[in-house]
Design a protein around this motif. Structure first.
Motif: not given
Length: 412
Positions: A305-309, A367-372, A387-390, A392-403
């Protein structure tokens, strides 16, 4: 519940499990040095890419490909080194790994083409893959079964501390000494030679022998431990992907925001990021593993979120905040994942388990930084970073929900 209680108790302790208990505590700390030294090499090139881009000439997309070759070498190494280390011992895997690191230093020091940079990064990745699996397991071997949490903490901290020292050391030396690339990698070669001396004297037990199966395979964990592995990857993968982006494209972002190519500034940002990754692990070491993992996922989401900002507001302060939060996210995800594996995986499969977690983390990190990077070449760095930040934010949120979904079943 203690770590010893969490781990399954074998009927008869093997040589690998019994011998390290008598190792002095200082040897446990010293055993982490080879991990630190090789990880110094892993990111030492980061501040120098701006210099090579000026002298050789290549795009941001090419830069991320150079970075991705490191990931390719690392993952290829993980497919072999974990199983090999568990079967023939840590030392026979670590000694060639350090030797490859020394060869990489020589290529980096004299690089005058993209091909040379690719070769050096590939060899570095192979060396790091071996150390991630065998080196971290060696720390656990020396620590013994009574000090599992300490071993996980030291191995994980050694990794991120080395990853942060590399770019800082390279930035300072390259700005203050003549022949910058030669000076940086000559110093790193000395650090690797010291690591080799430690490896040769390390009080390691005899290997536990074959655990069955192919010597070259996708690494895994024993039956019943797949949930622990998945949980660690769910938080570790977004965290290390975030730090990989900062390492590969962070100097370009700093150059655009500050209008400077000073390599000390780029190295300092990477160092602060991994200093946060190191410090946070000591700060949270007494918390429950579920809390550590959840905090890691939240930290990575906030970092993106901070990166996108930062890229949309042209804010250096927000970029620095993103780097610190990304480092904390990787550190907590890594510590939580390694602690779960150390608690539940027997020593004869530990290097392979470490390799499995790192494969799960480094695939998206490559893979993701290469695409970015290529998206940044086509649409501009702000768009690529956003685009990268958005994503990865979604992926991190999914990880938190898994925990959160499995939190009650996570050991303390």
């Amino acid at each position: 519940m203690t770590d010893t209680q969490l781990a399954p108790a074998p009927a008869r302790p093997s040589a690998r499990e019994a011998a390290p208990a008598s190792a002095p505590r200082w040897w446990v700390w010293l055993a982490a040095w080879p991990v630190t030294a090789v990880f110094v090499l892993s990111n030492a090139a980061t501040p120098l890419y701006v210099l090579w881009q000026r002298d050789i000439g290549f795009s941001r997309g090419t830069l991320t490909v150079v970075f991705a070759l490191y990931i390719a070498g690392l993952i290829g190494s993980l497919l072999v080194s974990g199983v090999l280390s568990d079967r023939i011992g840590r030392r026979p895997v670590l000694v060639p790994a350090v030797a490859l690191g020394l060869v990489a230093c020589g290529i980096f020091a004299t690089a005058s083409s993209v091909t040379a940079l690719m070769a050096a990064r590939l060899l570095t990745g192979i060396a790091v893959g071996a150390v991630v699996s065998a080196g971290m397991a060696a720390v656990s071997d020396v620590a013994g079964p009574e000090r599992k949490r300490l071993a996980a903490l030291l191995a994980s901290s050694a990794m991120v501390l080395g990853a942060g020292l590399g770019p800082l050391l390279a930035g300072v030396l390259s700005e203050t000494l003549p022949a910058p690339t030669t000076a940086v990698f000559a110093v790193e070669a000395v650090l690797l030679l010291l690591a080799l001396a430690v490896i040769l004297r390390m009080p390691l037990p005899r290997p536990a022998g074959s655990s069955g199966g192919s010597w070259i395979r996708v690494p895994g964990v024993p039956r019943g431990r797949g949930g622990d592995l998945a949980l660690g990857i769910a938080v570790f993968a977004p965290g290390i992907t975030a730090t990989s982006f900062v390492l590969s494209l962070g100097p370009s972002l700093l150059s655009g925001l500050l209008g400077t190519t000073n390599r000390i500034v780029a190295g300092a940002m990477a160092f602060v990021m991994f200093l946060a990754a190191t410090g946070v692990q000591f700060a949270v070491r007494r918390l429950r593993l579920g809390t550590v993992l959840l905090a890691g996922a939240v930290s990575t989401a906030l970092a993106m979120t901070a990166l996108v900002a930062a890229v949309n507001l042209s804010s250096v302060a927000l970029l620095a905040t993103a780097a610190v939060l990304a480092g904390a996210g990787q550190g907590m995800g890594q510590l939580g994942g390694l602690s779960l594996l150390n608690a539940g995986v027997p020593a004869r499969r530990l290097a392979e388990a470490n390799a499995a977690m790192n494969v799960g983390g480094y695939v998206p990190a490559g893979t993701l930084p290469v695409a970015a990077g290529f998206l940044s070449d086509a649409a501009g760095l702000p768009t690529g970073a956003t685009v990268f930040g958005v994503v990865l934010t979604l992926v991190a949120v999914a990880g938190g929900l898994t925990v959160l979904a499995r939190r009650k079943g996570i050991p303390g």
